[in-house]
Motif scaffolding. Structure first.
Motif, PDB file in Angstrom:
ATOM      1  N   LEU A   1       0.830  -1.211   0.000  1.00 24.50           N
ATOM      2  CA  LEU A   1       0.000   0.000   0.000  1.00 24.50           C
ATOM      3  C   LEU A   1       0.863   1.259   0.000  1.00 24.50           C
ATOM      4  O   LEU A   1       0.549   2.237  -0.683  1.00 24.50           O
ATOM      5  CB  LEU A   1      -0.935  -0.005   1.208  1.00 24.50           C
ATOM      6  N   TYR A   2       1.962   1.251   0.772  1.00 31.01           N
ATOM      7  CA  TYR A   2       2.844   2.420   0.789  1.00 31.01           C
ATOM      8  C   TYR A   2       3.430   2.664  -0.600  1.00 31.01           C
ATOM      9  O   TYR A   2       3.578   3.818  -1.034  1.00 31.01           O
ATOM     10  CB  TYR A   2       3.966   2.229   1.809  1.00 31.01           C
ATOM     11  N   LEU A   3       3.756   1.591  -1.322  1.00 34.72           N
ATOM     12  CA  LEU A   3       4.270   1.735  -2.684  1.00 34.72           C
ATOM     13  C   LEU A   3       3.201   2.317  -3.603  1.00 34.72           C
ATOM     14  O   LEU A   3       3.502   3.140  -4.487  1.00 34.72           O
ATOM     15  CB  LEU A   3       4.749   0.379  -3.216  1.00 34.72           C
ATOM     16  N   VAL A   4       1.946   1.910  -3.406  1.00 39.66           N
ATOM     17  CA  VAL A   4       0.849   2.463  -4.201  1.00 39.66           C
ATOM     18  C   VAL A   4       0.697   3.960  -3.936  1.00 39.66           C
ATOM     19  O   VAL A   4       0.568   4.770  -4.873  1.00 39.66           O
ATOM     20  CB  VAL A   4      -0.480   1.732  -3.896  1.00 39.66           C
ATOM     21  N   PHE A   5       0.734   4.347  -2.657  1.00 40.83           N
ATOM     22  CA  PHE A   5       0.584   5.759  -2.319  1.00 40.83           C
ATOM     23  C   PHE A   5       1.754   6.579  -2.870  1.00 40.83           C
ATOM     24  O   PHE A   5       1.585   7.717  -3.317  1.00 40.83           O
ATOM     25  CB  PHE A   5       0.479   5.945  -0.801  1.00 40.83           C
ATOM     26  N   GLU A   6       2.943   5.987  -2.835  1.00 38.72           N
ATOM     27  CA  GLU A   6       4.113   6.652  -3.401  1.00 38.72           C
ATOM     28  C   GLU A   6       3.941   6.801  -4.909  1.00 38.72           C
ATOM     29  O   GLU A   6       4.281   7.844  -5.488  1.00 38.72           O
ATOM     30  CB  GLU A   6       5.369   5.855  -3.069  1.00 38.72           C
TER      31      GLU A   6
END
Length: 382
Positions: free
Chosen positions: A178-183
Motif C-alpha cells: 500500500l505504501y508503494l501504491v501511495f508513493e
C-alpha cells in the motif's frame, strides 16, 4: 581542654549550633519530602476520584517529583491543553540526573503530546529519540511513529520502518504494498509517470492481492488510452480478489463501451456469477446492463437466479424499478412493501471509513478525513 576557658566555651557553643543546624535541615527536609509525597498521593487520589482540577493543583505541590510532573503533563494533555503539556514534558528532558527509565517515560509522554496536537514533525523526531534509548523497540512507539509517518504522507519512511521492524507488523508485506501504491500516486500527481508505474508493479510483486495497485494502474492505463491494458488490470483484480471485484465494475463497463465490446462486460459478469461465491454484485451489475438495453425479462431472470439474496434491499429495489419499467405496477408495489420491511437502502456503492465514518462514492485506501489507512469497507459482505 585548653588553658583558656573562654575559648573552650566558644568551641562548645559552635558545636552545639552546628548540631542544631544539621538537625533543623534534616527535619525540614524530611517534612518537605513527606509533604511532597503526600501531595503526590493526594493528586493520584483526586485523579482516581474524577477531580482533575484538584489533581492538577496537588501535582504542582509535588515540585521535585518527576513522576508527578509527568502525570501532570499527561493530565493537561487529556484536558486538551497540549502546549502546556508539551512545555512541562520538554522541560523535564533538560533536567540533570534523571535515569534512563525516567527519560523513556518522559519522551513517551512528549510523543503523545505531539501526536495529540498533530505536530507530527516533532512527534516523529521524539519517537526516533525514544527508539534510540530503548533496549528493544517498544510496540507502542513503533505504532505511534508509523501512524505519524502515514499522516505526514511519508510513505518511503513508513515502508522502511515496517521493513526494519517487520516482526512487529504481521501484515507488513500488505502494508508495504500500500505504501508503494501511495508513493506511486504521488509520482503520478507530479507527472512522473514512469516512476509511478514502477512503484505500482513493485507493489504487486510485494503483494499479488493488492487491489489498490490493480485498480490505480488500470486507471493510469485508461488515461493513457491503453484500454486493453486497463481492462486486463481490472480483470486481474476480479480474479485475485473476488470480494472486491465490484469496485472495478464502473470502470470496466466504461472501458468495454469505449472499445465497442459491451457484450464482453456481459460475458465477464456471467463468468463471475458462475464461478464465485459473491454473486450479488456481478448479478446486480449484469441486471443493470440488461435494464439499460430494455431487456427487462433478462434482468429479472438474472436477479431471480440469486436465490440466497432475495431479501437483499438492493436486489429488491432493482426489481421494483424493473417491474415499474415493464408496466407491472402491482408487482412493483408488492416488491416496494418487501423493500421497506427489509430496511431499504438508497445507494449500494457507498464506502465508509471504519475509523471516522467518512463516506465516499469511489473506493479509497486512505481516508481523506482522518488519514487512516485501509479503513474503508471495500470488500463485499453478503
Amino acid at each position: 581542654m585548653t588553658e583558656n576557658p573562654s575559648l573552650d566555651l566558644m568551641l562548645f557553643t559552635a558545636v552545639i549550633v552546628l548540631v542544631l543546624c544539621i538537625a533543623a535541615i534534616y527535619i525540614f527536609s524530611g517534612r518537605r519530602q513527606e509533604s511532597e509525597s503526600d501531595s503526590y498521593t493526594h493528586a493520584l487520589e483526586s485523579l482516581a476520584e474524577g477531580n482533575p482540577r484538584l489533581a492538577i493543583e496537588r501535582f504542582k505541590e509535588a515540585s521535585d517529583n518527576i513522576a508527578a510532573y509527568i502525570q501532570l503533563g499527561d493530565l493537561l494533555r487529556d484536558k486538551g491543553l497540549y502546549s502546556n503539556a508539551i512545555r512541562i514534558h520538554r522541560d523535564l528532558t533538560a533536567r540533570e540526573y534523571i535515569t534512563i527509565e525516567q527519560r523513556q517515560r518522559i519522551l513517551k509522554s512528549l510523543l503523545l503530546d505531539y501526536k495529540a496536537s498533530e505536530n507530527f514533525d516533532r512527534g516523529i523526531e521524539t519517537a526516533n529519540q525514544l527508539l534510540k534509548i530503548q533496549r528493544k523497540p517498544s510496540a507502542d512507539t513503533l505504532k505511534y511513529l508509523l501512524s505519524m509517518l502515514e499522516r505526514s504522507n511519508l510513505w518511503r519512511d513508513a515502508y522502511n520502518l515496517v521493513n526494519k521492524h517487520s516482526g512487529h507488523f504481521p501484515d507488513y508485506r500488505k502494508q508495504q504494498a500500500l505504501y508503494l501504491v501511495f508513493e506511486a500516486l504521488s509520482f503520478q500527481n507530479n507527472g512522473s509517470i514512469k516512476e509511478a508505474k514502477q512503484r505500482f508493479k513493485e507493489a504487486l510483486k510485494k503483494d499479488s492481492t493488492c487491489a489498490a495497485a490493480y485498480y490505480h494502474l488500470g486507471k493510469m492505463y485508461f488515461e493513457e488510452k491503453r484500454l486493453d491494458d486497463a481492462l486486463q488490470q481490472w480483470k486481474k483484480l476480479c480474479e485475485k480478489i473476488p470480494s472486491m471485484a465490484h469496485i472495478t465494475f464502473p470502470e470496466l463497463e466504461k472501458t468495454c463501451f469505449e472499445l465497442g465490446r459491451y457484450n464482453e462486460a456481459v460475458s465477464f459478469y456471467q463468468d463471475l456469477i458462475a464461478n464465485n461465491e459473491n454473486r450479488l454484485e456481478p448479478g446486480l451489475a449484469l441486471a443493470e446492463i440488461y435494464d439499460k438495453k430494455g431487456e427487462y425479462d433478462n434482468a429479472i431472470e438474472v436477479l431471480n437466479l440469486l436465490e440466497e439474496h432475495q431479501e437483499s434491499p438492493v436486489l429488491i429495489a432493482r426489481k421494483i424499478n424493473l417491474y415499474f419499467n415493464k408496466g407491472q405496477y402491482k408487482l412493483a408495489a408488492d416488491q416496494s412493501r418487501t423493500y421497506f420491511l427489509n430496511g431499504g437502502t438508497r445507494n449500494r456503492r457507498v464506502y465508509v471509513c471504519s475509523n471516522c465514518g467518512h463516506k465516499s462514492q469511489t473506493p479509497l485506501w486512505v481516508c481523506k478525513k482522518c488519514g487512516k489507512i485501509d479503513s474503508y469497507n471495500l470488500s463485499y459482505h453478503s
